[in-house]
Design a protein around this motif. Structure first.
Motif, PDB file in Angstrom:
ATOM      1  N   GLY A   1       0.792  -1.220   0.000  1.00 28.69           N
ATOM      2  CA  GLY A   1       0.000   0.000   0.000  1.00 28.69           C
ATOM      3  C   GLY A   1       0.827   1.274   0.000  1.00 28.69           C
ATOM      4  N   LYS A   2       2.144   1.155  -0.123  1.00 26.14           N
ATOM      5  CA  LYS A   2       2.992   2.331  -0.139  1.00 26.14           C
ATOM      6  C   LYS A   2       3.209   2.773  -1.572  1.00 26.14           C
ATOM      7  N   GLY A   3       3.283   4.086  -1.776  1.00 23.70           N
ATOM      8  CA  GLY A   3       3.495   4.608  -3.115  1.00 23.70           C
ATOM      9  C   GLY A   3       4.822   4.150  -3.701  1.00 23.70           C
ATOM     10  N   LYS A   4       4.801   3.776  -4.963  1.00 23.88           N
ATOM     11  CA  LYS A   4       6.011   3.329  -5.643  1.00 23.88           C
ATOM     12  C   LYS A   4       6.589   4.420  -6.519  1.00 23.88           C
ATOM     13  N   GLY A   5       5.922   5.516  -6.686  1.00 19.32           N
ATOM     14  CA  GLY A   5       6.392   6.527  -7.608  1.00 19.32           C
ATOM     15  C   GLY A   5       5.522   6.547  -8.843  1.00 19.32           C
ATOM     16  N   VAL A   6       5.974   7.289  -9.815  1.00 16.25           N
ATOM     17  CA  VAL A   6       5.223   7.422 -11.053  1.00 16.25           C
ATOM     18  C   VAL A   6       5.221   6.085 -11.782  1.00 16.25           C
TER      19      VAL A   6
ATOM     20  N   HIS B   1      15.256  10.682 -10.959  1.00 13.62           N
ATOM     21  CA  HIS B   1      15.523  12.012 -11.513  1.00 13.62           C
ATOM     22  C   HIS B   1      14.527  12.364 -12.621  1.00 13.62           C
ATOM     23  N   VAL B   2      14.036  11.376 -13.343  1.00 12.13           N
ATOM     24  CA  VAL B   2      13.034  11.620 -14.381  1.00 12.13           C
ATOM     25  C   VAL B   2      11.683  11.915 -13.724  1.00 12.13           C
ATOM     26  N   GLU B   3      11.331  11.140 -12.708  1.00  7.35           N
ATOM     27  CA  GLU B   3      10.084  11.375 -11.980  1.00  7.35           C
ATOM     28  C   GLU B   3      10.073  12.776 -11.384  1.00  7.35           C
ATOM     29  N   ARG B   4      11.164  13.159 -10.776  1.00  8.67           N
ATOM     30  CA  ARG B   4      11.260  14.465 -10.135  1.00  8.67           C
ATOM     31  C   ARG B   4      11.080  15.588 -11.163  1.00  8.67           C
ATOM     32  N   GLN B   5      11.762  15.468 -12.294  1.00  4.66           N
ATOM     33  CA  GLN B   5      11.658  16.476 -13.349  1.00  4.66           C
ATOM     34  C   GLN B   5      10.238  16.531 -13.919  1.00  4.66           C
ATOM     35  N   LEU B   6       9.638  15.370 -14.131  1.00  2.49           N
ATOM     36  CA  LEU B   6       8.284  15.302 -14.664  1.00  2.49           C
ATOM     37  C   LEU B   6       7.290  15.989 -13.727  1.00  2.49           C
ATOM     38  N   LEU B   7       7.377  15.696 -12.439  1.00  2.00           N
ATOM     39  CA  LEU B   7       6.475  16.317 -11.469  1.00  2.00           C
ATOM     40  C   LEU B   7       6.720  17.819 -11.362  1.00  2.00           C
TER      41      LEU B   7
ATOM     42  N   CYS C   1       7.431  21.901  -1.821  1.00  2.26           N
ATOM     43  CA  CYS C   1       8.052  21.194  -0.693  1.00  2.26           C
ATOM     44  C   CYS C   1       8.422  19.761  -1.052  1.00  2.26           C
ATOM     45  N   TRP C   2       7.598  19.106  -1.849  1.00  3.28           N
ATOM     46  CA  TRP C   2       7.845  17.728  -2.272  1.00  3.28           C
ATOM     47  C   TRP C   2       9.084  17.625  -3.151  1.00  3.28           C
ATOM     48  N   PHE C   3       9.501  18.737  -3.758  1.00  2.00           N
ATOM     49  CA  PHE C   3      10.671  18.773  -4.641  1.00  2.00           C
ATOM     50  C   PHE C   3      11.972  18.979  -3.867  1.00  2.00           C
ATOM     51  N   VAL C   4      11.880  19.607  -2.706  1.00  2.00           N
ATOM     52  CA  VAL C   4      13.058  19.975  -1.922  1.00  2.00           C
ATOM     53  C   VAL C   4      13.460  18.823  -1.004  1.00  2.00           C
ATOM     54  N   ASN C   5      14.676  18.337  -1.183  1.00  2.00           N
ATOM     55  CA  ASN C   5      15.183  17.284  -0.302  1.00  2.00           C
ATOM     56  C   ASN C   5      15.467  17.851   1.083  1.00  2.00           C
ATOM     57  N   GLY C   6      15.360  17.009   2.086  1.00  2.00           N
ATOM     58  CA  GLY C   6      15.673  17.408   3.447  1.00  2.00           C
ATOM     59  C   GLY C   6      14.515  17.986   4.224  1.00  2.00           C
TER      60      GLY C   6
ATOM     61  N   LYS D   1      16.344  10.363   3.396  1.00  2.00           N
ATOM     62  CA  LYS D   1      17.687  10.012   2.928  1.00  2.00           C
ATOM     63  C   LYS D   1      17.833  10.113   1.416  1.00  2.00           C
ATOM     64  N   ASN D   2      16.771   9.850   0.670  1.00  2.00           N
ATOM     65  CA  ASN D   2      16.872   9.871  -0.785  1.00  2.00           C
ATOM     66  C   ASN D   2      15.506  10.215  -1.383  1.00  2.00           C
ATOM     67  N   TRP D   3      15.502  10.408  -2.703  1.00  2.51           N
ATOM     68  CA  TRP D   3      14.276  10.805  -3.393  1.00  2.51           C
ATOM     69  C   TRP D   3      13.164   9.775  -3.230  1.00  2.51           C
ATOM     70  N   HIS D   4      13.479   8.503  -3.383  1.00  2.00           N
ATOM     71  CA  HIS D   4      12.438   7.470  -3.331  1.00  2.00           C
ATOM     72  C   HIS D   4      11.778   7.418  -1.958  1.00  2.00           C
ATOM     73  N   GLU D   5      12.567   7.565  -0.902  1.00  2.00           N
ATOM     74  CA  GLU D   5      12.007   7.595   0.454  1.00  2.00           C
ATOM     75  C   GLU D   5      11.150   8.844   0.629  1.00  2.00           C
ATOM     76  N   LYS D   6      11.650   9.966   0.158  1.00  2.00           N
ATOM     77  CA  LYS D   6      10.925  11.225   0.303  1.00  2.00           C
ATOM     78  C   LYS D   6       9.604  11.218  -0.464  1.00  2.00           C
TER      79      LYS D   6
END
Length: 138
Positions: free
Chosen positions: A10-15, A58-64, A103-108, A117-122
């Motif tokens: 039930g956890k999001g996997k990303g795009v 990095h592609v998911e992040r750019q797309l969003l 906010c979802w784009f900014v790490n940390g 720790k990383n994009w996928h976790e965030k």
């Protein structure tokens, strides 16, 4: 509307491919045009849409990011939407860099009480938040 798929827990996997296609269409771009925007190949974009290839972070992040810039949502900062305490806001990079709509784009960011720790976790945490859900429902 964009679709968010989940894994068995039930956890999001990303795009996923359906969401990728929906966002590309909302951006009114062909596969070739989107490939150019993403700095990718036409073959890669086609593979993402067919589900033959996982979509890299990095592609998911750019797309969003591109999608968020195209969609004209009423600007509301995340700290207002989630009602962050003053202490939490002051320790968050989204507040520091005045990026409350990204906010979802900014790490940390410290939405889950600790930096990610990383994009996928965030992004897995962000997909549960009403700030990103608001964008993806647009």
């Amino acid at each position: 509307m964009c679709y968010i798929r989940t894994n068995r827990k039930g956890k999001g996997k990303g795009v996923e491919s359906e969401e990728f296609i929906a966002i590309r269409r909302r951006l009114q771009k062909t596969q070739k045009e989107l490939a150019e925007l993403l700095g990718s190949s036409l073959k890669a974009v086609s593979s993402y849409e067919q589900g033959w290839r996982s979509i890299p972070g990095h592609v998911e992040r750019q797309l969003l990011y591109l999608f968020s810039k195209k969609i004209k949502l009423k600007d509301r900062n995340c700290w207002d939407i989630t009602r962050c305490s003053p202490e939490k806001k002051e320790n968050c990079p989204a507040w520091e860099f005045n990026s409350g709509t990204l906010c979802w784009f900014v790490n940390g960011t410290i939405c889950a009480q600790q930096p990610h720790k990383n994009w996928h976790e965030k992004i897995a945490i962000c997909r549960q938040c009403k700030v990103l859900k608001r964008l993806l429902r647009s």
